[in-house]
Design a protein around this motif. Structure first.
Motif, mmCIF file in Angstrom:
data_model
loop_
_atom_site.group_PDB
_atom_site.id
_atom_site.type_symbol
_atom_site.label_atom_id
_atom_site.label_comp_id
_atom_site.label_asym_id
_atom_site.label_seq_id
_atom_site.Cartn_x
_atom_site.Cartn_y
_atom_site.Cartn_z
ATOM 1 N N LEU A 153 -19.673 -19.249 40.731
ATOM 2 C CA LEU A 153 -18.544 -18.581 41.373
ATOM 3 C C LEU A 153 -17.329 -19.494 41.260
ATOM 4 O O LEU A 153 -17.264 -20.541 41.904
ATOM 5 N N CYS A 213 -14.416 -10.737 40.652
ATOM 6 C CA CYS A 213 -14.773 -10.584 42.067
ATOM 7 C C CYS A 213 -14.061 -9.410 42.734
ATOM 8 O O CYS A 213 -14.473 -8.968 43.812
ATOM 9 N N PHE A 231 -16.438 -6.662 43.529
ATOM 10 C CA PHE A 231 -17.532 -6.876 44.470
ATOM 11 C C PHE A 231 -17.408 -5.882 45.620
ATOM 12 O O PHE A 231 -16.343 -5.727 46.230
ATOM 13 N N LEU A 240 -17.131 -15.716 48.247
ATOM 14 C CA LEU A 240 -17.139 -14.495 47.435
ATOM 15 C C LEU A 240 -16.141 -13.477 47.979
ATOM 16 O O LEU A 240 -15.378 -12.870 47.214
ATOM 17 N N ARG A 290 -12.726 -12.221 46.158
ATOM 18 C CA ARG A 290 -12.471 -10.791 45.958
ATOM 19 C C ARG A 290 -11.054 -10.417 46.406
ATOM 20 O O ARG A 290 -10.310 -9.765 45.691
#
Length: 371
Positions: free
Chosen positions: A108, A126, A129, A172, A176
């Motif tokens: 990541l 991302c 996601f 994460l 995003r």
């Protein structure tokens, strides 16, 4: 952050079983099970009891119906067998390669996820996601772009503990949001440099949806919603309902037709003053927020236009489109001639600017109404 892990067939089979159980417990799964068992078998019994089916056909129908119900119950109970069959089928079809069982490296970095597995290398922005879900010993990451969805699997054993897992998920989500904002920033219009009035505010998606519902309903307290078309719809509905209850229609067909016409005439009011309006507000919220949960917005008024902008959108509205404005201590609602609106929440920081915006737009709406 980097994660290195291997997925075993045992872990994958366990995941398939949990996914099948989850699907069985879903509303669609429950309704399907009831239709294929209780409903269809009950209908068969009713057909026999009422004499709709008789003679030698009775036992054939009952046997077939019972067989369908029993097979559906067995299908729902044989989840381990179905999971093994699905794994074997995916292997035979090439949907699971031999590399899948070797060591995988998930990285990541720079708002993207990169997965290396054997000779394969996959990269995911991302921004696509959707959600993370923990099932058994596996963490599922769902990535979706338009109508194409992918799932990334991470064994929980890949994390040193709960703290590292939470740190990964936080990074994460942050990546995003950063990727989404960067994508919109490239195409975003510029706010006017010297507006006559400017109001800035912050919105979370839930507050925006609530204000949208309130705005739609309070439109009927302003002149924005009251035009010749609205009056005609109400008058037509009242006329038809009067004759329905007075028994003026000689047949049931005309009565049903009249009620259907009333429904069509009152459709906008039914949508606005029932929970259905919240579904529309939620859809508008998803569209406007573009995948984010919170955005910063601004309304700028110039001599020529009203600019409504945010992190994910930019709109220039002609002043002749403003037909009504309403102000409360917590918000300002601006109604436009095309049926859309602009909602501005009032806070301590923007209260004075919001009041100036309301006074100026109210004067413009009055001028437009007099034209």
């Amino acid at each position: 952050m980097e994660l290195s892990f291997c997925i075993t067939e045992e872990e994958y089979l366990q995941l398939l079983e949990l996914l099948l159980k989850k699907r069985r417990k879903s509303p669609v799964g429950i309704i399907t099970l009831l239709l294929m068992t209780v409903v269809q078998f009950g209908f068969a019994l009713w057909s026999v009891a009422t004499g709709y089916i008789s003679g030698s056909l009775v036992w054939a129908v009952l046997a077939m119906s019972g067989l369908i119900a029993l097979s559906q119950l067995l299908y729902q109970l044989c989840i381990p067998r179905r999971a093994r069959h699905r794994l074997a089928r995916d292997k035979a079809a090439g949907r699971i390669s031999a590399d899948f069982w070797s060591r995988q490296l998930l990285k990541l970095k720079d708002d993207s996820l990169e997965l290396r597995c054997g000779k394969s290398r996959l990269s995911y922005d991302c921004a696509y996601f959707v959600k993370a879900e923990e099932l058994g010993r596996m963490l599922l990451l769902e990535m979706k772009k338009e109508n194409t969805a992918h799932q990334l699997l991470i064994p929980l054993s890949a994390f040193s503990g709960e703290e590292e897992k939470q740190r990964f998920l936080e990074q994460l989500h942050s990546s995003r949001e950063s990727s989404i904002r960067a994508g919109y920033a490239k195409n975003k219009g510029r706010r006017p440099e010297a507006p006559e009035c400017s109001v800035t505010f912050h919105y979370d998606r839930k507050s925006f949806q609530n204000d949208t519902v309130r705005c739609a309903r309070r439109a009927y307290l302003t002149r924005a919603a009251w035009n010749l078309s609205t009056v005609a719809k109400i008058a037509g509905t009242a006329f038809l309902l009067y004759h329905v209850f007075a028994g003026s229609f000689a047949s049931n067909a005309f009565t049903v037709f009249a009620l259907l016409v009333c429904f069509l005439l009152c459709y906008p009011f039914i949508i606005t003053f029932t929970p259905l309006v919240r579904l529309i507000a939620a859809k508008n919220g998803r569209s406007l927020f573009g995948g984010l949960e919170e955005i910063d917005c601004a309304v700028d008024l110039t001599e020529d236009a009203l600019y409504y902008s945010g992190d994910t959108f930019f709109n220039a509205i002609r002043l002749t489109a403003v037909c009504a404005v309403e102000k409360h201590k917590k918000w300002v609602f601006v109604y436009l001639k095309d049926g859309t609106s602009v909602t501005v929440p009032i806070t301590e920081e923007n209260a004075n600017a919001a009041s100036r915006l309301y006074l100026q737009l109210d004067s413009i709406a009055g001028q437009n109404h007099g034209r």
